[in-house]
Scaffold this motif. Structure first.
Motif, PDB file in Angstrom:
ATOM      1  N   LYS A   1      35.413  43.624  40.766  1.00 19.13           N
ATOM      2  CA  LYS A   1      35.322  43.540  42.223  1.00 19.13           C
ATOM      3  C   LYS A   1      36.680  43.061  42.752  1.00 19.13           C
ATOM      4  CE  LYS A   1      30.776  44.183  42.145  1.00 19.13           C
ATOM      5  NZ  LYS A   1      30.772  44.673  40.734  1.00 19.13           N
ATOM      6  N   TYR A   2      36.932  43.429  44.003  1.00 22.67           N
ATOM      7  CA  TYR A   2      38.231  43.122  44.605  1.00 22.67           C
ATOM      8  C   TYR A   2      38.037  42.331  45.881  1.00 22.67           C
ATOM      9  CZ  TYR A   2      39.407  46.836  41.377  1.00 22.67           C
ATOM     10  OH  TYR A   2      39.536  47.588  40.245  1.00 22.67           O
ATOM     11  N   TRP A   3      38.975  41.457  46.146  1.00 20.09           N
ATOM     12  CA  TRP A   3      38.930  40.712  47.413  1.00 20.09           C
ATOM     13  C   TRP A   3      40.344  40.420  47.871  1.00 20.09           C
ATOM     14  CZ3 TRP A   3      40.025  35.176  47.615  1.00 20.09           C
ATOM     15  CH2 TRP A   3      40.317  34.619  46.362  1.00 20.09           C
ATOM     16  N   LYS A   4      40.451  40.228  49.185  1.00 15.92           N
ATOM     17  CA  LYS A   4      41.764  39.965  49.778  1.00 15.92           C
ATOM     18  C   LYS A   4      41.839  38.503  50.177  1.00 15.92           C
ATOM     19  CE  LYS A   4      42.124  44.625  51.715  1.00 15.92           C
ATOM     20  NZ  LYS A   4      42.031  45.436  52.951  1.00 15.92           N
ATOM     21  N   PRO A   5      42.608  37.718  49.446  1.00 15.59           N
ATOM     22  CA  PRO A   5      42.697  36.294  49.804  1.00 15.59           C
ATOM     23  C   PRO A   5      43.503  36.093  51.083  1.00 15.59           C
ATOM     24  CG  PRO A   5      43.859  36.755  47.730  1.00 15.59           C
ATOM     25  CD  PRO A   5      43.427  38.070  48.301  1.00 15.59           C
ATOM     26  N   TYR A   6      43.233  34.991  51.738  1.00 14.03           N
ATOM     27  CA  TYR A   6      44.038  34.606  52.900  1.00 14.03           C
ATOM     28  C   TYR A   6      45.465  34.303  52.447  1.00 14.03           C
ATOM     29  CZ  TYR A   6      46.006  31.694  56.555  1.00 14.03           C
ATOM     30  OH  TYR A   6      46.840  31.160  57.502  1.00 14.03           O
ATOM     31  N   ILE A   7      46.430  34.798  53.181  1.00 13.34           N
ATOM     32  CA  ILE A   7      47.824  34.509  52.860  1.00 13.34           C
ATOM     33  C   ILE A   7      48.463  33.822  54.057  1.00 13.34           C
ATOM     34  CG2 ILE A   7      50.080  35.493  52.334  1.00 13.34           C
ATOM     35  CD1 ILE A   7      48.274  37.795  50.945  1.00 13.34           C
TER      36      ILE A   7
ATOM     37  N   GLU B   1      55.538  35.031  46.119  1.00 15.26           N
ATOM     38  CA  GLU B   1      55.238  36.402  46.536  1.00 15.26           C
ATOM     39  C   GLU B   1      53.727  36.617  46.472  1.00 15.26           C
ATOM     40  OE1 GLU B   1      55.637  40.057  47.995  1.00 15.26           O
ATOM     41  OE2 GLU B   1      57.270  38.581  47.845  1.00 15.26           O
ATOM     42  N   PRO B   2      53.081  36.911  47.620  1.00 13.06           N
ATOM     43  CA  PRO B   2      51.614  36.934  47.613  1.00 13.06           C
ATOM     44  C   PRO B   2      51.035  38.102  46.811  1.00 13.06           C
ATOM     45  CG  PRO B   2      52.465  37.516  49.785  1.00 13.06           C
ATOM     46  CD  PRO B   2      53.646  37.118  48.958  1.00 13.06           C
ATOM     47  N   ILE B   3      49.942  37.837  46.126  1.00 13.02           N
ATOM     48  CA  ILE B   3      49.122  38.884  45.533  1.00 13.02           C
ATOM     49  C   ILE B   3      48.072  39.200  46.587  1.00 13.02           C
ATOM     50  CG2 ILE B   3      47.550  39.485  43.648  1.00 13.02           C
ATOM     51  CD1 ILE B   3      49.031  37.298  41.975  1.00 13.02           C
ATOM     52  N   ARG B   4      48.141  40.391  47.176  1.00 12.02           N
ATOM     53  CA  ARG B   4      47.310  40.674  48.356  1.00 12.02           C
ATOM     54  C   ARG B   4      45.882  41.029  47.981  1.00 12.02           C
ATOM     55  NH1 ARG B   4      50.404  40.097  52.585  1.00 12.02           N
ATOM     56  NH2 ARG B   4      52.644  40.122  52.159  1.00 12.02           N
ATOM     57  N   ILE B   5      45.715  41.591  46.810  1.00 10.09           N
ATOM     58  CA  ILE B   5      44.367  41.933  46.362  1.00 10.09           C
ATOM     59  C   ILE B   5      44.121  41.316  44.994  1.00 10.09           C
ATOM     60  CG2 ILE B   5      42.865  43.832  45.650  1.00 10.09           C
ATOM     61  CD1 ILE B   5      44.702  45.438  47.820  1.00 10.09           C
ATOM     62  N   LYS B   6      43.068  40.549  44.909  1.00 13.65           N
ATOM     63  CA  LYS B   6      42.712  39.933  43.625  1.00 13.65           C
ATOM     64  C   LYS B   6      41.425  40.555  43.110  1.00 13.65           C
ATOM     65  CE  LYS B   6      45.348  35.789  44.289  1.00 13.65           C
ATOM     66  NZ  LYS B   6      45.499  34.358  44.109  1.00 13.65           N
ATOM     67  N   SER B   7      41.234  40.464  41.821  1.00 13.61           N
ATOM     68  CA  SER B   7      40.039  41.063  41.231  1.00 13.61           C
ATOM     69  C   SER B   7      39.387  40.098  40.259  1.00 13.61           C
ATOM     70  CB  SER B   7      40.397  42.366  40.509  1.00 13.61           C
ATOM     71  OG  SER B   7      41.194  42.078  39.381  1.00 13.61           O
ATOM     72  N   TYR B   8      38.105  40.320  40.026  1.00 12.39           N
ATOM     73  CA  TYR B   8      37.404  39.554  39.001  1.00 12.39           C
ATOM     74  C   TYR B   8      36.415  40.469  38.298  1.00 12.39           C
ATOM     75  CZ  TYR B   8      34.038  39.033  42.860  1.00 12.39           C
ATOM     76  OH  TYR B   8      33.188  39.264  43.911  1.00 12.39           O
ATOM     77  N   SER B   9      36.094  40.078  37.082  1.00 16.10           N
ATOM     78  CA  SER B   9      35.224  40.890  36.233  1.00 16.10           C
ATOM     79  C   SER B   9      33.756  40.616  36.552  1.00 16.10           C
ATOM     80  CB  SER B   9      35.521  40.548  34.769  1.00 16.10           C
ATOM     81  OG  SER B   9      34.632  41.232  33.917  1.00 16.10           O
TER      82      SER B   9
ATOM     83  N   THR C   1      40.428  28.565  44.107  1.00 11.73           N
ATOM     84  CA  THR C   1      40.693  29.846  43.453  1.00 11.73           C
ATOM     85  C   THR C   1      39.466  30.755  43.421  1.00 11.73           C
ATOM     86  OG1 THR C   1      40.387  28.600  41.403  1.00 11.73           O
ATOM     87  CG2 THR C   1      42.648  29.128  42.045  1.00 11.73           C
ATOM     88  N   ILE C   2      38.417  30.389  44.148  1.00  9.20           N
ATOM     89  CA  ILE C   2      37.205  31.220  44.162  1.00  9.20           C
ATOM     90  C   ILE C   2      37.329  32.215  45.334  1.00  9.20           C
ATOM     91  CG2 ILE C   2      35.708  29.918  45.760  1.00  9.20           C
ATOM     92  CD1 ILE C   2      34.210  30.365  42.471  1.00  9.20           C
ATOM     93  N   PRO C   3      36.722  33.406  45.236  1.00 10.98           N
ATOM     94  CA  PRO C   3      36.780  34.336  46.375  1.00 10.98           C
ATOM     95  C   PRO C   3      36.317  33.675  47.674  1.00 10.98           C
ATOM     96  CG  PRO C   3      35.945  35.483  44.461  1.00 10.98           C
ATOM     97  CD  PRO C   3      36.088  34.035  44.061  1.00 10.98           C
ATOM     98  N   ASP C   4      36.965  34.065  48.775  1.00  8.31           N
ATOM     99  CA  ASP C   4      36.796  33.334  50.045  1.00  8.31           C
ATOM    100  C   ASP C   4      35.353  33.299  50.562  1.00  8.31           C
ATOM    101  OD1 ASP C   4      37.036  36.033  50.422  1.00  8.31           O
ATOM    102  OD2 ASP C   4      38.786  35.921  51.737  1.00  8.31           O
ATOM    103  N   LYS C   5      34.546  34.280  50.142  1.00  4.05           N
ATOM    104  CA  LYS C   5      33.155  34.297  50.620  1.00  4.05           C
ATOM    105  C   LYS C   5      32.347  33.084  50.188  1.00  4.05           C
ATOM    106  CE  LYS C   5      31.842  38.883  51.917  1.00  4.05           C
ATOM    107  NZ  LYS C   5      30.783  39.876  51.896  1.00  4.05           N
ATOM    108  N   VAL C   6      32.730  32.429  49.104  1.00  7.63           N
ATOM    109  CA  VAL C   6      31.935  31.302  48.614  1.00  7.63           C
ATOM    110  C   VAL C   6      32.683  29.963  48.656  1.00  7.63           C
ATOM    111  CG1 VAL C   6      30.433  32.753  47.229  1.00  7.63           C
ATOM    112  CG2 VAL C   6      32.457  31.801  46.179  1.00  7.63           C
ATOM    113  N   ILE C   7      33.876  29.952  49.253  1.00  8.34           N
ATOM    114  CA  ILE C   7      34.620  28.685  49.370  1.00  8.34           C
ATOM    115  C   ILE C   7      33.823  27.678  50.195  1.00  8.34           C
ATOM    116  CG2 ILE C   7      36.660  27.585  50.379  1.00  8.34           C
ATOM    117  CD1 ILE C   7      38.229  30.147  49.723  1.00  8.34           C
TER     118      ILE C   7
END
Lengths: 72, 189
Positions: free
Chosen positions: A6-12, A19-27, B48-54
């Motif tokens: 899954k992918y998500w866009k962290p707040y920057i 240098e920001p990583i604009r899209i992060k992923s997790y398994s 470091t958790i996705p923003d939906k669950v912070i």
């Protein structure tokens, strides 16, 4: 069908110097979506393939690193 | 930052001076599955958790500190003005030597708190599963303390805290469901 990553866009913040990583992923591996393994689940055609994958059942296999991600 | 309300989340009442019960209760103060471990674990994982669950980790982590304060009040009331002889008879002689009647972050066996009790793995699923496990272990610990306690006033507070573990466990399970959901199926690479 589910996806293995899954992918998500962290707040920057404008004040994040790295240098920001604009899209992060997790398994999100298959065991998250299986309450109890159903009987008769299809198996890999060969024992060698099953050994290579670490499981008898393709439905339980989780690739890592993300095969969609280049440069890993 | 935090704002502080000068009251407990749920009232704490203790029927009698009972340092032995305090010795058991301290497991929830500075033990592996105690409120301090829970608060530090959740508030640290937020980054470091996705923003939906912070927000969930923020709220539950904050509530754990309110629980810690209730536990501290219980321990304090159970041991307040107990004589060294009473503390010694309750198995708190070694505690008295090191701390007088002060509270300290150790478990029921006197082992000091360590951050080795908690983890931040960076993998959101692994972190949330740890959080669910921590809530269930804390619920069990409350059950066993209630079993050992013969103080009905204290047990009222303990039953409240046990119920909160159940609610938090469900919230963490919901967080896992949110992270499992298919969202933007668009490929980013």
């Amino acid at each position: 069908m589910f996806t293995q990553f899954k992918y998500w866009k962290p707040y920057i913040s404008p004040f994040d110097p790295c240098e920001p990583i604009r899209i992060k992923s997790y398994s999100t591996p298959p065991q998250l979506y299986i309450q109890f393994q159903p009987p008769g689940l299809p198996q890999y055609p060969t024992a060698k393939q099953a050994l290579h994958c670490g499981t008898l059942w393709p439905d339980l296999f989780s690739p890592y690193p993300n095969p969609e991600k280049k440069g890993n | 930052m935090w704002y502080y309300e000068k009251k407990l989340q749920y009232p704490v009442k203790v029927r009698e001076c009972n340092p032995r019960l305090a010795k058991f209760l301290v497991e929830q103060y500075g033990g592996a599955d105690g409120e301090l471990a829970a608060a530090l674990r959740y508030l640290n994982q937020r980054y470091t958790i996705p923003d939906k669950v912070i927000g969930l980790l923020n709220d539950i982590g904050t509530e754990e500190f309110a629980h810690l304060e209730m536990i501290a009040t219980m321990i304090y009331k159970l041991t307040k003005d107990a004589t060294p002889e009473q503390l010694k008879a309750a198995g708190l002689g070694d505690h008295y030597v090191a701390h007088d009647s002060a509270l300290f972050y150790n478990n029921a066996s006197g082992v000091p708190f360590t951050t080795a009790y908690i983890q931040a793995k960076g993998d959101p699923i692994a972190d949330l599963y740890e959080d669910i496990a921590a809530e269930e272990k804390a619920r069990a610990t409350y059950q066993w303390i209630i079993d050992l306690s013969d103080d009905p006033d204290l047990n009222d507070g303990l039953k409240y805290l046990r119920e909160r573990e159940i609610v938090h466990s469900l919230r963490f399970r919901e967080a896992v469901e949110i992270l499992k959901e298919e969202r933007d199926r668009k490929k980013f690479f």
